[in-house]
Design a protein around this motif. Structure first.
Motif, mmCIF file in Angstrom:
data_model
loop_
_atom_site.group_PDB
_atom_site.id
_atom_site.type_symbol
_atom_site.label_atom_id
_atom_site.label_comp_id
_atom_site.label_asym_id
_atom_site.label_seq_id
_atom_site.Cartn_x
_atom_site.Cartn_y
_atom_site.Cartn_z
ATOM 1 N N GLY A 307 49.061 29.355 38.849
ATOM 2 C CA GLY A 307 49.833 30.560 38.962
ATOM 3 C C GLY A 307 49.981 31.609 37.830
ATOM 4 N N GLY A 308 49.497 31.351 36.664
ATOM 5 C CA GLY A 308 49.420 31.915 35.473
ATOM 6 C C GLY A 308 48.407 33.143 35.589
ATOM 7 N N ARG A 309 48.872 34.083 34.703
ATOM 8 C CA ARG A 309 47.935 35.283 34.684
ATOM 9 C C ARG A 309 47.414 35.628 33.453
ATOM 10 N NH1 ARG A 309 52.047 39.981 37.823
ATOM 11 N NH2 ARG A 309 52.545 38.476 39.409
ATOM 12 N N LEU A 310 46.020 35.973 33.619
ATOM 13 C CA LEU A 310 45.084 36.428 32.334
ATOM 14 C C LEU A 310 44.949 38.127 32.418
ATOM 15 C CD1 LEU A 310 43.119 36.154 29.930
ATOM 16 C CD2 LEU A 310 41.309 35.876 31.621
ATOM 17 N N ASP A 354 33.600 32.783 37.752
ATOM 18 C CA ASP A 354 32.760 31.363 37.617
ATOM 19 C C ASP A 354 33.754 30.262 37.214
ATOM 20 O OD1 ASP A 354 30.730 32.444 39.016
ATOM 21 O OD2 ASP A 354 29.630 33.055 36.833
ATOM 22 N N ALA A 355 34.583 30.800 36.010
ATOM 23 C CA ALA A 355 35.394 29.576 35.410
ATOM 24 C C ALA A 355 36.701 29.459 36.420
ATOM 25 C CB ALA A 355 36.164 30.379 34.006
ATOM 26 N N GLY A 356 36.813 29.898 37.683
ATOM 27 C CA GLY A 356 37.838 29.594 38.464
ATOM 28 C C GLY A 356 38.746 30.594 38.634
ATOM 29 N N PHE A 357 38.999 31.432 38.004
ATOM 30 C CA PHE A 357 40.062 32.767 38.029
ATOM 31 C C PHE A 357 39.518 33.677 39.346
ATOM 32 C CE2 PHE A 357 40.186 32.587 33.433
ATOM 33 C CZ PHE A 357 41.660 32.384 33.133
ATOM 34 N N GLU A 358 40.819 34.086 39.968
ATOM 35 C CA GLU A 358 40.835 35.049 40.972
ATOM 36 C C GLU A 358 40.977 36.320 40.365
ATOM 37 O OE1 GLU A 358 42.949 36.131 45.072
ATOM 38 O OE2 GLU A 358 43.750 34.579 43.969
ATOM 39 N N VAL A 359 39.913 37.250 40.272
ATOM 40 C CA VAL A 359 40.250 38.647 39.973
ATOM 41 C C VAL A 359 41.155 39.470 40.754
ATOM 42 C CG1 VAL A 359 39.146 40.731 39.178
ATOM 43 C CG2 VAL A 359 37.941 38.340 38.384
ATOM 44 N N ARG A 360 42.274 40.133 40.281
ATOM 45 C CA ARG A 360 43.135 40.745 41.372
ATOM 46 C C ARG A 360 42.950 42.327 40.811
ATOM 47 N NH1 ARG A 360 46.236 37.690 44.722
ATOM 48 N NH2 ARG A 360 46.828 39.528 45.594
ATOM 49 N N ARG A 424 45.021 32.275 37.738
ATOM 50 C CA ARG A 424 44.682 30.926 38.034
ATOM 51 C C ARG A 424 45.537 30.375 39.270
ATOM 52 N NH1 ARG A 424 44.448 25.259 34.182
ATOM 53 N NH2 ARG A 424 44.141 23.725 36.263
ATOM 54 N N THR A 425 44.925 30.842 40.536
ATOM 55 C CA THR A 425 45.501 30.722 41.614
ATOM 56 C C THR A 425 45.486 29.249 41.930
ATOM 57 O OG1 THR A 425 44.669 32.984 42.248
ATOM 58 C CG2 THR A 425 45.417 31.369 44.122
ATOM 59 N N PRO A 426 47.029 28.700 42.299
ATOM 60 C CA PRO A 426 47.017 27.233 42.727
ATOM 61 C C PRO A 426 46.280 27.035 44.026
ATOM 62 C CG PRO A 426 49.240 28.363 42.416
ATOM 63 C CD PRO A 426 48.141 29.524 42.428
ATOM 64 N N ASP A 427 46.115 25.691 44.374
ATOM 65 C CA ASP A 427 45.327 25.118 45.496
ATOM 66 C C ASP A 427 46.189 25.652 46.780
ATOM 67 O OD1 ASP A 427 43.629 23.947 43.818
ATOM 68 O OD2 ASP A 427 44.807 22.010 43.930
ATOM 69 N N GLY A 429 47.097 28.770 47.306
ATOM 70 C CA GLY A 429 46.678 29.945 47.592
ATOM 71 C C GLY A 429 47.756 31.039 47.329
ATOM 72 N N ALA A 430 48.944 30.616 46.870
ATOM 73 C CA ALA A 430 49.737 31.493 46.479
ATOM 74 C C ALA A 430 49.781 32.058 45.132
ATOM 75 C CB ALA A 430 51.243 30.537 46.659
ATOM 76 N N ALA A 431 49.174 33.202 44.900
ATOM 77 C CA ALA A 431 49.189 33.628 43.499
ATOM 78 C C ALA A 431 50.295 34.496 42.806
ATOM 79 C CB ALA A 431 47.981 34.440 43.526
ATOM 80 N N GLY A 432 51.391 34.444 43.777
ATOM 81 C CA GLY A 432 52.680 35.076 42.906
ATOM 82 C C GLY A 432 52.176 36.520 42.753
ATOM 83 N N MET A 433 51.380 37.284 43.487
ATOM 84 C CA MET A 433 51.108 38.680 43.036
ATOM 85 C C MET A 433 51.785 39.595 44.034
ATOM 86 S SD MET A 433 48.960 38.901 40.523
ATOM 87 C CE MET A 433 48.303 40.428 40.554
ATOM 88 N N PRO A 434 52.117 40.732 43.507
ATOM 89 C CA PRO A 434 52.921 41.706 44.380
ATOM 90 C C PRO A 434 51.904 42.192 45.675
ATOM 91 C CG PRO A 434 52.168 42.908 42.248
ATOM 92 C CD PRO A 434 51.952 41.339 42.142
ATOM 93 N N LEU A 435 52.716 42.224 46.543
ATOM 94 C CA LEU A 435 51.642 42.899 47.717
ATOM 95 C C LEU A 435 51.235 44.303 47.890
ATOM 96 C CD1 LEU A 435 53.980 41.476 50.724
ATOM 97 C CD2 LEU A 435 51.776 40.586 49.766
ATOM 98 N N ARG A 436 52.082 45.185 47.087
ATOM 99 C CA ARG A 436 51.440 46.485 46.820
ATOM 100 C C ARG A 436 50.623 46.581 45.483
ATOM 101 N NH1 ARG A 436 56.050 50.812 47.946
ATOM 102 N NH2 ARG A 436 53.991 52.227 47.674
ATOM 103 N N ALA A 437 49.500 47.311 45.535
ATOM 104 C CA ALA A 437 48.558 47.103 44.405
ATOM 105 C C ALA A 437 49.330 48.241 43.361
ATOM 106 C CB ALA A 437 47.413 48.006 44.669
#
Length: 442
Positions: A307-310, A354-360, A424-427, A429-437
């Motif tokens: 759930g942490g962000r980079l 490739d390292a596993g991150f979800e680019v948001r 680093r999205t948890p298994d 799938g709850a990334a904890g990101m805001p719905l609005r860009a």
């Protein structure tokens, strides 16, 4: 065309196949070229010897750093005029264009002109490179030892020098410029723009009180200071520069934040006390290198909590049709960022994935860096005598050319800069990101 300037102009135009867009003033006081244009000043014959022994960008760079050549007039205008004539005809030029130059060099009249250049240059002795040039580096490319040497070459040139260039913020990366209705000209100051950049990064990371932040390549501590003071986090900043670390620790102590912020002289590959809630990497990944980037991305992924962000803030180059032809700029490699490499933003995002991150989110802020660099150049020019005293004439000349040329490169879209936000999205799938860009508050 009498005098050295006329002869040099004729030779340059024969080789390039185009009129020279700037004037030339030679050591014998002769001048040639379009009236009113910026003037390339060739102070001595040694400049020609540098070009003869190292034709192209490296010879020009050495002549500039040594003070053998200079520009009389607007430096930005001169570089802009010369870019299409000289630098953009180099190794990245289309093959037909390079072939035309080679054919020109083979013509009898060009060979005759080259002999004349040899006679103008005087003694056929290769001048020693300026002292500011990076010395041969020990260790394998991007090994711990060699990376420390490269960082020291660039950053350990004196904190007082950087303070003149960067201003009170001591932030050595692209600022984020917002309109300022209260300013006389409607434009924010450099300090405001750097504060806004740090604040934007903190909001993108979703920092909240009590979280643990890692700042990779923390410089003089500005990011960790801002995050601790304004968002209440506990922070670790790492750098390979002893001078930066000393300066950052004093700033932190003076701010009364020594119990919440730690500065280490440490490589990202040496960190063993994760995980962290968030990681910022601002203007550091350019030093990592293509061969090492997968290890960099994997290391940061492993250091983050689920759930942490980079936030990866990184300069990018334009992609090439044949990526294998990419070569590091010789001036930058020898005098500015030894062993630094730029990559297209698409490759960066792909390697993070490739390292596993979800680019948001990817935000391109190319124009912001051009504005930032022009402010840094103005700071340097306004304090030129002091900058020379603190370092050397050659070092000050390196930074003036590097920053002015880089500003033009951003303006011409030859390079860009991007903030890539990844999770680093948890298994679950709850990334904890805001719905609005781009709403980074929640």
């Amino acid at each position: 065309m009498a005098g050295a300037a006329g002869r040099l102009t004729k030779l340059a135009e024969e080789v390039l196949g185009d009129p020279l867009p700037v004037r030339i003033r030679a050591w014998d006081r002769s001048e040639s070229g379009p009236p009113g244009a910026p003037t390339l000043v060739i102070r001595n014959r040694r400049a020609l010897r540098r070009l003869l022994f190292k034709p192209g960008e490296l010879g020009l760079a050495r002549a500039w750093v040594a003070g053998d050549i200079d520009v009389d007039g607007d430096l930005y205008e001169a570089l802009d005029l010369l870019a299409g004539t000289i630098w953009e005809r180099g190794g990245d030029a289309p093959k037909p264009q390079r072939a035309a130059v080679l054919r020109a060099l083979a013509r009898p009249e060009i060979r005759a002109a080259a002999k004349e250049l040899l006679s103008l240059a005087g003694l056929p002795v290769p001048p020693a490179p300026p002292a500011e040039e990076a010395r041969p580096r020990r260790g394998a490319l991007h090994s711990l030892l060699r990376d420390r040497q490269a960082i020291s070459h660039h950053y350990d040139v004196g904190n007082d020098f950087y303070a003149l260039v960067l201003g009170p913020s001591m932030v050595y990366s692209c600022a984020y410029w917002e309109p300022d209705a209260e300013a006389a000209d409607g434009v924010a100051t450099l300090e405001d723009a750097q504060r806004d950049k740090l604040d934007l990064i903190c909001r993108k990371l979703g920092l909240t009180e009590g979280q643990r932040l890692l700042d990779v390549g923390c410089g003089w501590g500005s990011m960790v200071l801002h995050a601790a003071r304004e968002f209440g986090v506990r922070a670790v900043g790492i750098t390979l520069s002893e001078e930066q670390a000393t300066y950052a620790r004093k700033r932190i102590a003076d701010a009364g934040l020594a119990d919440r912020v730690e500065i280490r002289v440490q490589d990202y590959r040496e960190i063993t006390d994760g995980p962290f809630d968030a990681i910022s990497s601002i203007g550091m990944a350019e030093h990592v290198g293509r061969a090492q980037y997968a290890e960099y991305a994997n290391a940061l992924y492993a250091l983050l909590k689920p759930g942490g962000r980079l936030l990866n803030h990184q300069i990018a180059r334009r992609p090439l049709s044949d990526e294998e032809t990419y070569r590091v700029d010789e001036f930058i490699d020898r005098y500015v960022f030894p062993d630094g490499e730029l990559a297209p933003v698409g490759r960066t995002a792909g390697q993070l994935e490739d390292a596993g991150f979800e680019v948001r989110d990817v935000e391109a802020i190319r124009e912001h860096y051009a504005l930032t660099l022009r402010q840094w150049v103005a700071n340097l020019e306004d304090h030129w005598a002091e900058a020379v005293r603190l370092t050397s004439p050659g070092r000050a000349r390196v930074w003036r050319l590097y920053m002015a040329a880089s500003a033009l490169s951003f303006e011409r879209n030859r390079i860009g800069v991007n903030q890539v936000l990844a999770v680093r999205t948890p298994d679950s799938g709850a990334a904890g990101m805001p719905l609005r860009a781009r709403d980074w508050r929640d």
